[in-house]
Scaffold this motif. Structure first.
Motif, short mmCIF file in Angstrom:
data_model
loop_
_atom_site.label_atom_id
_atom_site.label_comp_id
_atom_site.label_asym_id
_atom_site.label_seq_id
_atom_site.Cartn_x
_atom_site.Cartn_y
_atom_site.Cartn_z
N GLY A 177 -31.65 33.06 -45.58
CA GLY A 177 -33.07 33.14 -45.29
C GLY A 177 -33.58 32.19 -44.84
O GLY A 177 -33.17 31.73 -43.67
N ASP A 178 -34.90 31.77 -44.95
CA ASP A 178 -35.75 30.96 -44.20
C ASP A 178 -35.37 29.38 -44.61
O ASP A 178 -35.71 29.19 -45.86
CB ASP A 178 -37.18 31.24 -44.00
N CYS A 179 -34.97 28.48 -44.11
CA CYS A 179 -34.77 27.19 -44.39
C CYS A 179 -35.93 26.74 -44.80
O CYS A 179 -35.89 25.66 -45.67
CB CYS A 179 -34.17 26.52 -43.24
N ARG A 180 -37.26 26.79 -44.41
CA ARG A 180 -38.48 26.22 -44.82
C ARG A 180 -38.54 26.57 -46.28
O ARG A 180 -39.18 25.61 -47.03
CB ARG A 180 -39.74 26.68 -43.99
N GLY A 219 -26.48 28.96 -38.34
CA GLY A 219 -25.73 30.02 -37.18
C GLY A 219 -24.45 30.40 -38.09
O GLY A 219 -24.41 30.99 -39.09
N THR A 220 -23.43 30.59 -37.01
CA THR A 220 -22.24 31.09 -37.74
C THR A 220 -21.53 29.99 -38.28
O THR A 220 -20.15 30.38 -38.56
CB THR A 220 -21.44 31.99 -36.69
N GLY A 221 -21.90 29.10 -38.89
CA GLY A 221 -21.25 27.93 -39.81
C GLY A 221 -20.44 26.99 -39.01
O GLY A 221 -19.73 26.29 -40.02
N VAL A 235 -28.39 27.18 -44.20
CA VAL A 235 -29.36 28.14 -44.31
C VAL A 235 -29.18 28.77 -42.99
O VAL A 235 -29.20 28.24 -42.03
CB VAL A 235 -30.56 27.60 -44.81
N GLU A 236 -29.08 30.09 -42.90
CA GLU A 236 -29.37 30.84 -41.73
C GLU A 236 -29.94 32.20 -42.02
O GLU A 236 -30.04 32.83 -43.12
CB GLU A 236 -27.92 31.14 -41.40
N LEU A 237 -31.03 32.36 -41.08
CA LEU A 237 -31.96 33.25 -41.13
C LEU A 237 -31.31 34.82 -40.94
O LEU A 237 -32.07 35.75 -41.67
CB LEU A 237 -33.02 33.36 -40.30
N GLU A 238 -30.38 34.79 -40.12
CA GLU A 238 -29.88 36.10 -39.95
C GLU A 238 -28.58 36.46 -40.61
O GLU A 238 -27.63 35.90 -40.41
CB GLU A 238 -29.53 36.41 -38.30
N THR A 241 -18.90 33.53 -31.91
CA THR A 241 -19.37 34.41 -32.88
C THR A 241 -20.67 34.24 -32.68
O THR A 241 -21.62 35.05 -33.62
CB THR A 241 -18.76 34.11 -34.34
N HIS A 242 -21.18 33.09 -32.18
CA HIS A 242 -22.91 33.10 -32.01
C HIS A 242 -23.02 32.75 -30.62
O HIS A 242 -22.31 31.89 -29.99
CB HIS A 242 -23.32 31.92 -32.92
N PRO A 243 -24.06 33.34 -30.17
CA PRO A 243 -24.44 32.98 -28.67
C PRO A 243 -24.44 31.26 -28.04
O PRO A 243 -24.14 30.76 -26.87
CB PRO A 243 -25.55 33.52 -28.09
N THR A 244 -25.00 30.40 -29.17
CA THR A 244 -24.96 28.84 -28.80
C THR A 244 -24.06 28.17 -29.95
O THR A 244 -24.33 27.22 -30.36
CB THR A 244 -26.42 28.39 -29.16
N GLU A 245 -22.83 28.77 -30.06
CA GLU A 245 -21.86 28.22 -31.08
C GLU A 245 -21.46 26.88 -30.47
O GLU A 245 -21.07 26.56 -29.46
CB GLU A 245 -20.86 29.09 -31.09
N LYS A 246 -21.37 25.76 -31.61
CA LYS A 246 -21.14 24.63 -31.03
C LYS A 246 -19.48 24.41 -31.71
O LYS A 246 -19.18 24.81 -32.49
CB LYS A 246 -21.67 23.43 -31.84
N PRO A 247 -18.71 23.58 -30.87
CA PRO A 247 -17.36 23.36 -31.11
C PRO A 247 -17.29 22.62 -32.61
O PRO A 247 -17.91 21.66 -32.59
CB PRO A 247 -16.89 22.60 -29.91
N SER A 296 -27.56 19.47 -37.31
CA SER A 296 -28.35 20.69 -36.79
C SER A 296 -28.46 20.89 -35.48
O SER A 296 -28.67 20.02 -34.82
CB SER A 296 -29.69 20.77 -37.72
N ASP A 297 -28.45 22.25 -35.37
CA ASP A 297 -28.73 22.63 -34.05
C ASP A 297 -30.08 23.71 -34.20
O ASP A 297 -29.50 24.94 -34.22
CB ASP A 297 -27.30 23.33 -33.54
N PRO A 298 -31.01 23.20 -34.21
CA PRO A 298 -32.27 24.27 -34.29
C PRO A 298 -32.46 25.28 -33.04
O PRO A 298 -31.76 24.90 -32.01
CB PRO A 298 -33.79 23.23 -34.54
C1 LIG Z 1 -28.89 27.32 -32.13
S1 LIG Z 1 -28.61 28.53 -33.18
C2 LIG Z 1 -27.32 27.63 -34.33
C3 LIG Z 1 -25.84 28.01 -33.83
C4 LIG Z 1 -24.85 27.10 -34.63
N1 LIG Z 1 -24.81 25.51 -34.38
C5 LIG Z 1 -23.37 27.67 -34.36
O1 LIG Z 1 -22.46 26.96 -34.05
O2 LIG Z 1 -23.25 28.75 -34.74
C6 LIG Z 1 -30.01 28.37 -34.37
C7 LIG Z 1 -29.94 29.37 -35.46
O3 LIG Z 1 -31.10 29.29 -36.21
C8 LIG Z 1 -31.29 30.35 -36.74
N2 LIG Z 1 -32.78 30.46 -37.36
C9 LIG Z 1 -33.83 30.65 -36.62
N3 LIG Z 1 -34.99 30.24 -37.54
C10 LIG Z 1 -34.41 29.89 -38.77
C11 LIG Z 1 -35.09 29.73 -40.20
N4 LIG Z 1 -36.42 29.78 -40.10
N5 LIG Z 1 -34.15 29.40 -41.33
C12 LIG Z 1 -33.15 29.42 -41.10
N6 LIG Z 1 -32.28 29.91 -39.84
C13 LIG Z 1 -33.20 29.97 -38.53
C14 LIG Z 1 -31.16 31.35 -35.93
O4 LIG Z 1 -30.75 32.66 -36.27
C15 LIG Z 1 -29.91 31.01 -35.17
O5 LIG Z 1 -28.80 31.45 -35.69
#
Ligand SMILES: C[S@@+](CC[C@H](N)C(=O)[O-])C[C@H]1O[C@@H](n2cnc3c(N)ncnc32)[C@H](O)[C@@H]1O
Length: 235
Positions: free
Chosen positions: A15-18, A192-194, A210-213, A162-168, A34-36
């Motif tokens: 859901g939405d972290c907010r 993201g993918t956790g 928390v992850e939106l997608e 598993t995610h386009p900006t996945e961190k190690p 976090s990696d917003p």
């Molecule tokens: C930069 S990526 C994080 C990737 C993560 N560090 C990883 O290694 O997989 C940011 C993530 O924030 C999610 N996101 C965007 N808005 C959000 C919100 N309002 N609440 C929760 N997640 C949100 C996006 O779907 C995206 O997957």
């Protein structure tokens, strides 16, 4: 709200972290890692082809600010925070984070490989900025003092992501190990993918993400299941 995935120590909400951060217990979070969305209108190239939600230049920053406001009550006074940013948008992240944290410095994750852009007339963008902040009460980091350049943590290869900006995970584990006490709680509002949750799981720390997608929640849950099984086998 019902978690998407939960173990004794790790909880992931879809859901939405907010919204979700408002429900965290007061003064419970030891580390915000976090990696917003970078606010760079990121478009992934290649197989995943996915854009990151809330990544429009103004929208990403607004979501980050609002997330910090929602999480404010849950941060312990002696917490540490690490926030990944892009070199172009870090001043905006600095301003947003300063409203809630004392900024202690910036780390550089040196990725040891290039990137896109003007290859002939610019330096390779082979790093990411990680802002380091802390709460009003000082808590030392674990171990001896290290430098601010984080080297030796290669990016996840595109074929393994598993995610386009996945961190190690090992990079995140380094930050968690230095900043989170045993049994402490790590929060990642943009999971993201956790990767952050997997790092916490490996180190025996508690974590909330928390992850939106939903597709990324699914991938995170799979990684956490596999990680839990590996830890049980090793015990
Ligand atoms: C930069 S990526 C994080 C990737 C993560 N560090 C990883 O290694 O997989 C940011 C993530 O924030 C999610 N996101 C965007 N808005 C959000 C919100 N309002 N609440 C929760 N997640 C949100 C996006 O779907 C995206 O997957």
């Amino acid at each position: 709200m019902k978690p998407y995935f939960q173990t004794d120590t790790i909880t992931l909400f879809h859901g939405d972290c907010r919204d979700h951060l408002l429900g965290l217990p007061s003064e419970s979070v030891d580390v915000l890692l976090s990696d917003p969305p970078y606010g760079m209108a990121y478009e992934a190239k290649g197989r995943s082809g996915a854009a990151i939600r809330a990544d429009g230049s103004r929208q990403g920053m607004r979501v980050f600010r609002q997330a910090l406001t929602s999480a404010g009550h849950a941060l312990k006074p002696d917490m540490h925070a690490f926030v990944f940013c892009h070199w172009e948008s870090w001043p905006d992240f600095y301003d947003a984070a300063s409203a809630h944290l004392r900024i202690k410095g910036a780390l550089m994750w040196w990725k040891a490989r290039g990137g896109m852009g003007d290859c002939a007339a610019s330096f390779a963008p082979d790093y990411e900025v990680v802002l380091h902040g802390a709460g009003p009460k000082r808590r030392p980091l674990a171990g001896k003092r290290h430098g601010a350049v984080l080297a030796g943590y290669p990016p996840v290869p595109a074929r393994a992501r598993t995610h386009p900006t996945e961190k190690p995970v090992n990079l995140l584990a380094y930050l968690v190990e230095r900043s989170c006490p045993a049994g402490g709680l790590v929060l990642d509002p943009f999971a993201g993918t956790g990767a952050t949750l997997v790092a916490a799981q490996q180190l025996g720390r508690r974590a909330v993400g928390v992850e939106l997608e939903e597709r990324y929640c699914e991938a995170a849950a799979r990684r956490l299941e596999a990680g839990g099984a590996a830890l049980r086998r090793a015990a």
